[in-house]
Scaffold this active site. Structure first.
Site, PDB file in Angstrom:
ATOM      1  N   SER A 139       0.737  -1.225   0.036  1.00  0.00           N
ATOM      2  CA  SER A 139      -0.028   0.011   0.217  1.00  0.00           C
ATOM      3  C   SER A 139       0.851   1.325   0.198  1.00  0.00           C
ATOM      4  CB  SER A 139      -0.905  -0.032   1.293  1.00  0.00           C
ATOM      5  OG  SER A 139      -2.030   1.077   0.917  1.00  0.00           O
ATOM      6  N   GLU A 243      -1.723  -2.324  -8.219  1.00  0.00           N
ATOM      7  CA  GLU A 243      -2.937  -2.762  -7.585  1.00  0.00           C
ATOM      8  C   GLU A 243      -3.365  -1.228  -6.858  1.00  0.00           C
ATOM      9  OE1 GLU A 243      -3.450  -2.643  -4.009  1.00  0.00           O
ATOM     10  OE2 GLU A 243      -1.810  -1.512  -3.593  1.00  0.00           O
ATOM     11  N   HIS A 314      -4.908  -5.170  -2.052  1.00  0.00           N
ATOM     12  CA  HIS A 314      -5.529  -5.202  -0.740  1.00  0.00           C
ATOM     13  C   HIS A 314      -6.547  -6.245  -0.580  1.00  0.00           C
ATOM     14  CE1 HIS A 314      -3.768  -0.832  -1.045  1.00  0.00           C
ATOM     15  NE2 HIS A 314      -4.307  -0.880   0.229  1.00  0.00           N
TER      16      HIS A 314
END
Length: 344
Positions: A139, A243, A314
């Site tokens: 992330s 992502e 995620h």
């Protein structure tokens, strides 16, 4: 009140004073970091968002012990400055202290959030290159992965943060890469729906074929925000993996367009888009491009293999992807095959 120009200038001055920052020459690139072993010390850092309280930290430390590792929390782990886990200087010093500690074998971020990019001017990448250690997280920690690849040449792992739920699939993937120095092949999961083909909708091939290159990427939002900075590695011939989460389709389109206009998409040898969690059309129906239409429009015309569906992002059962190592993708099969280990 400082102006934006004064603030940026101040960050630059602090970077020089704290880290002696200058570019890493190719000849000075670091070797692979050492693999993890049972009983090793794992340093825990909070480069971005804060942990709620000491009970949350205790739960994270219990998870690390369940891995067979010894947790060592950064000295200022429980500090807080707004939505950050302490000041930029404090978080950077905690991270550098872990790289300097001879007893710490590897380093893992406890969580993401926002703030990792703020640390980049304060890090001593030469010191990191001289004593490479495995850094793990995902992330917002994408900023650190890319900074390590660009400025120190140190492989790292885009994988679960320490505070993740760590289901068996995530743990097995991490153990293969970090403990075993394995070179697995990861495949987009095959659905078992009732349709005649038996295949679900996990794999979407935008352009078929195979490609080889160094794996570089991470969270699209974080990566795109680093465009124009000295903390992006050279994407020439790379396998770009991406992502994201909680982003509307037009924002995904906007960020990919930025990568295209910056010349990044035109350099890569292939593209893997993992999961875009909660990126569904908020209006429903066909009043908007679906996320898959956005990706298809962006990737199908690049002339390189590109697919979507890898278990990156995620999600609880995410795979661990080494950043900076050679891999081969097969966009028709939806596979990523590592060609070299991430650790020694």
């Amino acid at each position: 009140m400082l102006s934006r120009r004064q603030t940026v200038a101040g960050l630059g001055a602090a970077a020089v004073s704290l880290s002696g920052f200058w570019p890493i020459a190719a000849a000075d690139r670091a070797a692979r970091p050492p693999r993890l072993r049972q009983g090793d010390v794992l340093g825990l850092v909070a480069p971005a968002g804060f942990i709620g309280d000491r009970f949350g930290l205790a739960e994270i430390e219990a998870t690390v012990r369940a891995m067979g590792l010894v947790p060592r929390a950064a000295p200022h782990m429980l500090e807080r400055a707004g939505y950050l886990a302490g000041s930029d200087e404090t978080r950077a010093r905690d991270l550098m202290a872990m790289f300097a500690d001879d007893e710490v074998r590897a380093i893992m971020a406890v969580r993401g959030g926002w703030g990792s990019a703020r640390l980049l001017p304060y890090l001593d990448f030469h010191a990191i290159a001289r004593r490479p250690k495995l850094f793990v997280g995902f992330s917002d920690n994408t900023a650190l992965h890319l900074g390590l690849a660009a400025r120190a040449g140190v492989p790292s792992i885009h994988g679960p943060n320490a505070a993740a739920s760590w289901p068996r699939a995530a743990w097995d993937s991490f153990h293969q890469i970090a403990f075993e120095a394995a070179m697995p092949t990861y495949a987009a999961p095959v659905g078992t729906g009732p349709n005649l083909s038996g295949r679900g909708s996990d794999l979407r091939t935008f352009r078929g074929g195979k490609a080889r290159g160094r794996l570089l990427g991470g969270n699209l939002t974080v990566l795109s925000a680093l465009v124009g900075t000295p903390y992006l590695p050279d994407f020439s011939g790379a396998i770009l993996f991406l992502e994201d989460t909680n982003e509307a389709e037009y924002r995904i389109d906007r960020m990919l367009t930025q990568l295209a206009l910056a010349g990044i998409l035109g350099k890569v040898a292939g593209v893997v888009f993992g999961q875009c969690t909660h990126c569904e059309n908020p209006d429903g129906g066909y009043s908007n491009f679906t996320i898959y239409e956005v990706l298809d429009r962006q990737f199908s015309g690049l002339g390189v293999p590109a697919f979507q569906g890898a278990m990156i992002g995620h999600i609880a059962a995410q795979i661990s992807i080494p950043v900076g190592v050679m891999a081969e993708i097969d966009a028709d099969a939806g596979t990523i095959r590592l060609l070299e280990p991430a650790v020694s």
